[in-house]
Design a protein around this motif. Structure first.
Motif, PDB file in Angstrom:
ATOM      1  N   GLY A  17       0.825  -1.209   0.000  1.00 26.98           N
ATOM      2  CA  GLY A  17       0.000   0.000   0.000  1.00 26.98           C
ATOM      3  C   GLY A  17       0.855   1.254   0.000  1.00 26.98           C
ATOM      4  O   GLY A  17       1.771   1.414  -0.815  1.00 26.98           O
TER       5      GLY A  17
ATOM      6  N   ALA B 283       3.145   2.240   2.094  1.00 28.44           N
ATOM      7  CA  ALA B 283       4.566   1.961   2.322  1.00 28.44           C
ATOM      8  C   ALA B 283       5.219   1.479   1.022  1.00 28.44           C
ATOM      9  O   ALA B 283       6.383   1.786   0.732  1.00 28.44           O
ATOM     10  CB  ALA B 283       4.723   0.912   3.425  1.00 28.44           C
TER      11      ALA B 283
ATOM     12  N   SER C 155       7.547  -0.679   6.523  1.00 30.96           N
ATOM     13  CA  SER C 155       6.241  -0.912   7.128  1.00 30.96           C
ATOM     14  C   SER C 155       6.039   0.038   8.299  1.00 30.96           C
ATOM     15  O   SER C 155       6.910   0.136   9.162  1.00 30.96           O
ATOM     16  CB  SER C 155       6.156  -2.366   7.614  1.00 30.96           C
ATOM     17  OG  SER C 155       4.965  -2.574   8.326  1.00 30.96           O
ATOM     18  N   GLN C 156       4.927   0.739   8.311  1.00 32.88           N
ATOM     19  CA  GLN C 156       4.607   1.599   9.452  1.00 32.88           C
ATOM     20  C   GLN C 156       4.425   0.735  10.700  1.00 32.88           C
ATOM     21  O   GLN C 156       5.085   0.932  11.714  1.00 32.88           O
ATOM     22  CB  GLN C 156       3.324   2.388   9.151  1.00 32.88           C
ATOM     23  CG  GLN C 156       2.927   3.454  10.148  1.00 32.88           C
ATOM     24  CD  GLN C 156       2.375   2.946  11.451  1.00 32.88           C
ATOM     25  OE1 GLN C 156       2.838   3.341  12.528  1.00 32.88           O
ATOM     26  NE2 GLN C 156       1.423   2.057  11.421  1.00 32.88           N
TER      27      GLN C 156
ATOM     28  N   SER D 234      -2.491   6.108   6.147  1.00 35.96           N
ATOM     29  CA  SER D 234      -1.129   6.453   6.534  1.00 35.96           C
ATOM     30  C   SER D 234      -0.744   7.812   5.939  1.00 35.96           C
ATOM     31  O   SER D 234      -0.908   8.038   4.741  1.00 35.96           O
ATOM     32  CB  SER D 234      -0.197   5.365   6.017  1.00 35.96           C
ATOM     33  OG  SER D 234       1.083   5.535   6.522  1.00 35.96           O
TER      34      SER D 234
ATOM     35  N   VAL E 186      -2.391  -4.906   8.819  1.00 37.34           N
ATOM     36  CA  VAL E 186      -2.916  -6.039   8.037  1.00 37.34           C
ATOM     37  C   VAL E 186      -2.082  -7.280   8.327  1.00 37.34           C
ATOM     38  O   VAL E 186      -1.107  -7.572   7.635  1.00 37.34           O
ATOM     39  CB  VAL E 186      -2.963  -5.693   6.533  1.00 37.34           C
ATOM     40  CG1 VAL E 186      -3.655  -6.789   5.745  1.00 37.34           C
ATOM     41  CG2 VAL E 186      -3.705  -4.370   6.323  1.00 37.34           C
TER      42      VAL E 186
HETATM   43  C1  F6R Z   1      -3.076   3.319   3.286  1.00 36.86           C
HETATM   44  C2  F6R Z   1      -2.387   2.461   4.243  1.00 36.86           C
HETATM   45  C3  F6R Z   1      -2.031   1.091   3.826  1.00 36.86           C
HETATM   46  C4  F6R Z   1      -0.713   0.667   4.494  1.00 36.86           C
HETATM   47  C5  F6R Z   1      -0.434  -0.818   4.211  1.00 36.86           C
HETATM   48  C6  F6R Z   1       0.890  -1.239   4.802  1.00 36.86           C
HETATM   49  O1  F6R Z   1      -3.238   4.602   3.789  1.00 36.86           O
HETATM   50  O2  F6R Z   1      -2.161   2.836   5.351  1.00 36.86           O
HETATM   51  O3  F6R Z   1      -1.943   0.969   2.440  1.00 36.86           O
HETATM   52  O4  F6R Z   1       0.314   1.479   4.014  1.00 36.86           O
HETATM   53  O5  F6R Z   1      -1.458  -1.601   4.742  1.00 36.86           O
HETATM   54  O6  F6R Z   1       0.903  -1.074   6.190  1.00 36.86           O
HETATM   55  P1  F6R Z   1       2.258  -1.016   6.998  1.00 36.86           P
HETATM   56  O7  F6R Z   1       2.965   0.233   6.585  1.00 36.86           O
HETATM   57  O8  F6R Z   1       1.854  -1.005   8.428  1.00 36.86           O
HETATM   58  O9  F6R Z   1       3.041  -2.238   6.608  1.00 36.86           O
END
Ligand code: F6R
Length: 598
Positions: free
Chosen positions: A302, A304, A348-349, A401, A595
């Motif tokens: 997404g 990231a 990854s956030q 994000s 996720v």
């Molecule tokens: C969209 C969003 C998602 C995340 C994706 C990855 O605004 O937040 O597309 O970027 O699910 O999540 P992380 O960064 O936690 O791995």
């Protein structure tokens, strides 16, 4: 993707406490909620469909020192009260909350049914309390029964379990995060006041910042005064360190803002500078690792993933170094090119995304090294990687994000400059950009974008174009608009329009052009003119004005950091598009923040 929270300790308001903490996890999944607490008579349960935010913790008046709670993001079975967690055993003495998916639940359910167990829900989770109940027929010991039950589960799980006759809370983890918060006592005679166990730190952040992490394949048993970590299979004790986390509760609350999304967009006034504040020696070491690696791959999902795509441009343009981007969910198909000398960069956030973890495991199985760029402290990805860089954005609570993306972009720009041997130039550029973002996000600017959102709120489609690093930002712009406002939005590389997408443009279709004052400016302006000629309403996000723009959103001229400033007005626009269309941007339908399923 669900939220889990449990407490055991000296407090006697555990039921209200877990409900309150659960509200901080609501962003993880929010179609239903539930809680169970221990009383003298046995286990009491309350659960329902809907949002936990409307539940009053003061309504939970029973005195209790053990409670568990859950917010659900439905996987197996629809959104019903019966399917909400906790789930109970037949004798109603065992209550379990669960995050993850039990893959062999069908076989286990049939086996348990044949032994006389009755099931009330369609969930995979419900087999767990029954399995524990079955195991207790032979062991009598609750923790031992949980251990044996866990050994029979296939798939991913993080569970919390309690028993009416046991003064303990038991948790186990295989693939879904669980963190223990330790509330220290004030005297030597009672060094611990209680333990919090949650899928995510904000659940207990107001009580403690001392944590211990469960790793996959581990379980904990606690009576509220002490805690024992052990291996689920062997039963061997696993000693754990206590870690102090840096997040504060102030960072995790909305404050003056109506929504977390707007608060986090505004946080970028400071968070970009925090991302730049890295140990320079570490950045140089990582740049060296990238230079020397035989093949560097970069993956994320997404938003990231869009940061990864932008990084591909940064490395190419600034350092003339090639890296290979793939969405993490597609990485499996590239593994043939991995060698022990290769490097995988994962972004990854949350640090918990299942597809990213899988990519890491593939790389590790080939002997390659992994560099993780993450936000959440102590997350699984950050702990499993060989090197970790934190973007220091602070807690990101809104599903969409925003500040994590700009933190990721800042970190990659820094590494690209280090790779080019110009780390100080990169740092100066980024700190100047951070200061300009601070100036840009003023009330007048935000109001201007709000009124633009009002003007286009009935649009059926919005298209966004960009070139170079503004191309991934066009894709990211589309994600932001789609997920919170539900307006159909698509991002394109400007040069691709005439190969098909231009057929979608009608009189008045809002089209956003992301422009920089750079070597591709003339090209993207030509693409914008092509759109205008087909009747598009052009919104130019650009440091310089151009006649083709119907609306001009001015952004600072940030040179190689242009992607970072260009995306911010789109975040603001997406936010106001959601609000003006009556949608809650913090809780977009069908989505969850972290996720953890594939
Ligand atoms: C969209 C969003 C998602 C995340 C994706 C990855 O605004 O937040 O597309 O970027 O699910 O999540 P992380 O960064 O936690 O791995």
């Amino acid at each position: 993707m669900c939220g889990i929270f449990g407490y055991i300790g000296r407090r006697s308001d555990a039921a209200g406490l877990v409900v309150e903490g659960l509200k901080n996890l609501e962003y993880r999944g929010y179609d239903s909620w539930g809680t169970a607490w221990k009383t003298e008579k046995g286990i009491s349960v309350r659960k329902d469909i809907g949002k936990i935010s409307s539940v009053k913790s003061a309504d939970f008046t029973d005195e209790t020192s053990i409670a568990i709670a859950h917010t659900r993001w439905a996987t197996h079975g629809g959104v019903t009260k019966q399917n909400a967690h906790p789930h109970l055993s037949c004798d109603e003495n065992i209550a379990v909350v669960h995050n993850g998916i039990v893959e062999n639940y069908d076989a286990l359910r049939n086996e348990l049914k044949a032994k006389g167990h009755r099931f009330l829900s369609q969930t995979d989770t419900e087999i767990i309390p029954h399995l524990i109940e079955e195991e207790m027929k032979s062991t009598k010991d609750f923790a031992a029964a949980v251990r044996s039950a866990c050994q029979r589960l296939k798939g991913r799980f993080g569970i919390l379990a309690m028993h009416a006759a046991s003064q303990t809370l038991v948790a186990a983890r295989a693939g879904s995060p669980l963190i223990v918060g330790v509330q220290k006592g004030k005297t030597k005679t009672s060094p611990v006041e209680g333990y919090y166990i949650a899928s995510d730190i904000p659940a207990f952040l107001e009580h403690t910042r001392t944590v211990q992490y469960l790793d996959d394949g581990e379980m904990v048993v606690t009576d509220g005064k002490s805690i024992l970590f052990s291996d689920i299979v062997s039963g061997r004790e696993r000693p754990k360190r206590e870690v102090e986390i840096s997040w504060s509760m102030e960072q995790a609350v909305k404050g003056q803002y109506e929504h977390f999304m707007l608060k986090e967009i505004m946080d970028q006034k400071e968070s970009v500078a925090r991302a730049v504040n890295q140990d320079e020696e570490q950045i140089k070491t990582l740049a060296k690792a990238i230079r020397e690696a035989q093949g560097t791959f970069i993956v994320g999902c997404g938003t990231a993933g869009k940061a990864c795509m932008a990084a591909e441009y940064f490395f190419s343009v600034i350092a003339q170094h090639h890296v290979n981007f793939a969405p993490a969910s597609e990485f499996k198909l590239h593994h043939h090119f991995l060698k022990p000398e290769s490097l995988l960069i994962v972004v990854s956030q949350s640090g918990e995304t299942a597809d990213v973890l899988e990519a890491m495991h593939i790389a590790k199985s080939k002997g390659a090294k992994v560099l993780a760029v993450v936000n959440v402290e102590g997350s699984t990805i950050s702990r499993e990687a060989d090197y970790t860089l934190r973007i220091n954005a602070g807690p990101e609570r809104a599903v969409a994000s925003t500040k994590a993306l700009t933190g990721q972009l800042a970190v990659f720009l820094l590494i690209a400059y280090a790779l080019a041997g110009k780390l100080q130039d990169g740092k100066t550029l980024l700190l100047e950009t951070a200061a300009e973002i601070n100036d840009m996000l003023n009330p007048r600017y935000v109001e201007r974008i709000r009124s633009l959102a009002e003007n286009i709120k009935t649009a059926r489609d919005v298209f966004i174009i960009g070139k170079s690093w503004n191309y991934p930002m066009a894709l990211e712009s589309a994600i932001k608009i789609q997920e919170v406002s539900y307006v159909h939005a698509e991002g394109f590389a400007g040069g691709e329009l005439k190969h098909g997408p231009i057929a979608l443009i009608e009189e008045g279709t809002p089209c956003i052009a992301l422009v920089g004052k750079d070597e591709v400016m003339d090209d993207i302006i030509s693409n914008t003119i092509e759109l205008k000629a087909r009747g598009a309403q052009i919104i130019g996000i650009s440091p310089v004005k151009h006649d083709v723009f119907d609306e001009w959103i001015k952004v600072p001229n940030a040179g190689n950091a242009q992607a970072l400033v260009n995306i911010i007005p789109v975040q603001v626009l997406a936010y106001f598009l959601a609000v003006t269309r009556g949608k809650n941007p913090d809780m977009p339908r069908n989505l969850a923040k972290s996720v953890t399923v594939k």
